[in-house]
Design an enzyme around this catalytic site. Structure first.
Site, PDB file in Angstrom:
ATOM      1  N   ASP A 111      -0.164  11.891  -0.777  1.00 46.08           N
ATOM      2  CA  ASP A 111       0.127  11.544  -2.106  1.00 46.08           C
ATOM      3  C   ASP A 111       0.563  10.184  -1.643  1.00 46.08           C
ATOM      4  O   ASP A 111       1.261   9.708  -0.841  1.00 46.08           O
ATOM      5  CB  ASP A 111       1.662  12.492  -2.393  1.00 46.08           C
ATOM      6  N   SER A 112       0.312   9.206  -2.712  1.00 42.57           N
ATOM      7  CA  SER A 112       0.627   7.952  -2.608  1.00 42.57           C
ATOM      8  C   SER A 112       2.080   7.400  -2.669  1.00 42.57           C
ATOM      9  O   SER A 112       2.391   6.320  -2.231  1.00 42.57           O
ATOM     10  CB  SER A 112      -0.220   6.923  -3.735  1.00 42.57           C
ATOM     11  N   SER A 113       2.854   8.540  -2.846  1.00 41.53           N
ATOM     12  CA  SER A 113       4.124   8.061  -2.895  1.00 41.53           C
ATOM     13  C   SER A 113       4.692   7.894  -1.271  1.00 41.53           C
ATOM     14  O   SER A 113       5.716   7.401  -1.114  1.00 41.53           O
ATOM     15  CB  SER A 113       5.096   8.968  -3.343  1.00 41.53           C
ATOM     16  N   THR A 128      -3.742  12.511  -6.499  1.00 38.18           N
ATOM     17  CA  THR A 128      -4.382  13.667  -7.496  1.00 38.18           C
ATOM     18  C   THR A 128      -5.613  13.778  -7.457  1.00 38.18           C
ATOM     19  O   THR A 128      -6.148  15.133  -7.370  1.00 38.18           O
ATOM     20  CB  THR A 128      -3.699  13.305  -8.776  1.00 38.18           C
ATOM     21  N   ASP A 146       0.086   6.601  -8.289  1.00 42.59           N
ATOM     22  CA  ASP A 146       1.490   6.192  -8.458  1.00 42.59           C
ATOM     23  C   ASP A 146       1.776   4.726  -7.637  1.00 42.59           C
ATOM     24  O   ASP A 146       2.504   3.911  -8.207  1.00 42.59           O
ATOM     25  CB  ASP A 146       2.554   7.144  -7.643  1.00 42.59           C
ATOM     26  N   THR A 167      10.313 -10.971 -13.428  1.00 44.68           N
ATOM     27  CA  THR A 167      10.810 -10.382 -14.624  1.00 44.68           C
ATOM     28  C   THR A 167      10.758  -8.800 -14.574  1.00 44.68           C
ATOM     29  O   THR A 167       9.514  -8.439 -14.290  1.00 44.68           O
ATOM     30  CB  THR A 167      10.294 -11.056 -15.757  1.00 44.68           C
ATOM     31  N   GLN A 168      11.590  -8.303 -15.242  1.00 48.30           N
ATOM     32  CA  GLN A 168      11.619  -6.902 -15.621  1.00 48.30           C
ATOM     33  C   GLN A 168      10.549  -6.654 -16.792  1.00 48.30           C
ATOM     34  O   GLN A 168      10.072  -5.393 -17.051  1.00 48.30           O
ATOM     35  CB  GLN A 168      13.011  -6.371 -16.063  1.00 48.30           C
ATOM     36  N   CYS A 169      10.094  -7.636 -17.673  1.00 48.76           N
ATOM     37  CA  CYS A 169       9.088  -7.340 -18.588  1.00 48.76           C
ATOM     38  C   CYS A 169       7.733  -7.083 -18.140  1.00 48.76           C
ATOM     39  O   CYS A 169       7.745  -7.516 -17.024  1.00 48.76           O
ATOM     40  CB  CYS A 169       8.921  -8.744 -19.344  1.00 48.76           C
TER      41      CYS A 169
HETATM   42  N1  ASP Z   1       1.418  11.841  -7.087  1.00 52.17           N
HETATM   43  C1  ASP Z   1       0.027  11.026  -7.137  1.00 52.17           C
HETATM   44  C2  ASP Z   1       0.030  10.083  -6.237  1.00 52.17           C
HETATM   45  O1  ASP Z   1       0.048   9.033  -6.363  1.00 52.17           O
HETATM   46  C3  ASP Z   1      -0.356  11.034  -8.511  1.00 52.17           C
HETATM   47  C4  ASP Z   1      -1.598  10.213  -8.750  1.00 52.17           C
HETATM   48  O2  ASP Z   1      -2.366  10.546  -7.838  1.00 52.17           O
HETATM   49  O3  ASP Z   1      -2.032   9.851  -9.820  1.00 52.17           O
HETATM   50  O4  ASP Z   1      -0.436  10.214  -5.096  1.00 52.17           O
END
Ligand code: ASP
Length: 343
Positions: A58-60, A14, A91, A277-279
């Site tokens: 995008d980091s995804s 972003t 992300d 752990t999910q915690c």
């Molecule tokens: N979707 C964006 C990413 O991870 C969100 C961000 O940059 O904060 O690339």
């Protein structure tokens, strides 16, 4: 005295996005625009050089190959700069930071990841402060000239965190990260206050770049009612070598016989099972409750107080080292670069 030098590596996210004039959809801008958006960069007294992914993402969309690419960019230029800043989407930033901490063995210079929740060009952006302070931290030295933060860290919204201890906890707030099991490394107010006791070096020796990660791993999130058939199908994925179990509380799971049998079958096929752990905070203590006894008996490895992000990237790293399942299981609990504190 010569100016400190920092290399800015722009991968996307972003922070570097611009809104399309017509649709408003966000897409990556190029590096020239980045410098236009933050004229302060030129006034920092820091020799700043930049390098960018040819196609910012995008980091995804980050992959283990991208983590290796970033690590290589740093290692190949390691001697030329005092520190490194990686601009990255928030992300999956915690995964990248964890992976880099394993890939850059013996790191003794700052590698600071940052990004933002709002793009740089927007009026209320959090990106400007994140970027400028991350650069300042990457250039910071102790009185004796050694780097202030010789490790992989994430800087976000006035706080610096150990990278492989960090989790993204909020999708909207500027304060998007936390490191529940490790103290904040620094807080930026009027001054940047470093917690010297919490900061590395976390792994001594000369820099050694690792370039192999084995992605035949997975994460299995437990929930009440989880079906043995589904677990069996998931753990039966061809080629699977290791799985991070995200369990309840201090490392507990259902005692249902069919569920445990599905895990046992995977262990018989020498799949390494790791217990996280999910915690958000705290640690796994297998055997503390009856509901984790079976995990101990079948040789599930405790991830102690590691994040899921660190656990999954550590599995990739250890298998990437050429270790077999027994070797990975034996070494998983040894801290490599501050990612876990054994009990
Ligand atoms: N979707 C964006 C990413 O991870 C969100 C961000 O940059 O904060 O690339």
């Amino acid at each position: 005295m010569s100016r400190p030098s920092v290399l800015l590596i722009y991968t996307g996210g972003t922070i570097g996005m611009m809104a399309d004039a017509r649709s408003g959809a966000l897409s990556a801008m190029d590096l020239e625009h980045l410098e236009e958006q933050v004229p302060e960069l030129a006034r920092m007294g820091i020799a700043l050089e930049t390098v960018a992914f040819e196609r910012p993402i995008d980091s995804s969309d980050m992959s283990p190959a991208d983590w290796v690419r970033i690590a290589r960019l740093i290692a190949e230029r390691y001697e030329r700069y005092d520190g490194f800043v990686v601009l990255h989407g928030s992300d999956t930033m915690a995964y990248t930071a964890s992976a880099l901490s394993f890939l850059l063995e013996g790191l003794a210079k700052p590698v600071i990841l940052t990004g933002s929740q709002l793009p740089l060009g927007t009026i209320r952006t959090d990106g400007k402060e994140n970027l400028l302070t991350a650069i300042e931290i990457a250039a910071a030295k102790q009185a004796d000239g050694r780097p202030m933060v010789p490790e992989v860290a994430i800087y976000f919204e006035y706080r610096l965190y150990r990278g492989n201890r960090t989790v993204k906890v909020h999708a909207e707030r500027f304060e998007a990260f936390r490191s529940p099991n490790w103290p904040v490394l620094a807080e930026a107010g009027v001054h940047i206050r470093y917690d010297r006791a919490a900061i590395g070096p976390v792994r001594g020796g000369p820099l050694k770049l690792h370039t192999t990660l084995d992605d035949r791993v997975g994460v299995l999130w437990l929930f009440p009612g989880i079906q043995a058939g589904w677990v069996r199908a998931t753990l039966g994925a061809p080629g699977l070598r290791g799985v991070v179990l995200a369990t309840f509380g201090s490392g507990n799971g259902p005692t249902d016989a069919a569920f445990l049998e599905a895990l046992r079958e995977a262990r018989e096929r020498r799949i390494v099972l790791v217990n996280t752990t999910q915690c958000v905070g705290g640690r796994v203590e297998q055997g503390r409750y009856q509901t984790s006894r079976a995990f101990v008996d079948m040789g599930v490895v405790s991830a102690e107080d590691m994040t899921v992000e660190a656990a999954v990237t550590k599995l990739m790293f250890l298998f990437g080292q050429g270790l077999g399942p027994e070797g990975v299981a034996a070494h998983f609990g040894e801290p490599l670069c501050g990612e876990l504190a054994p009990m």
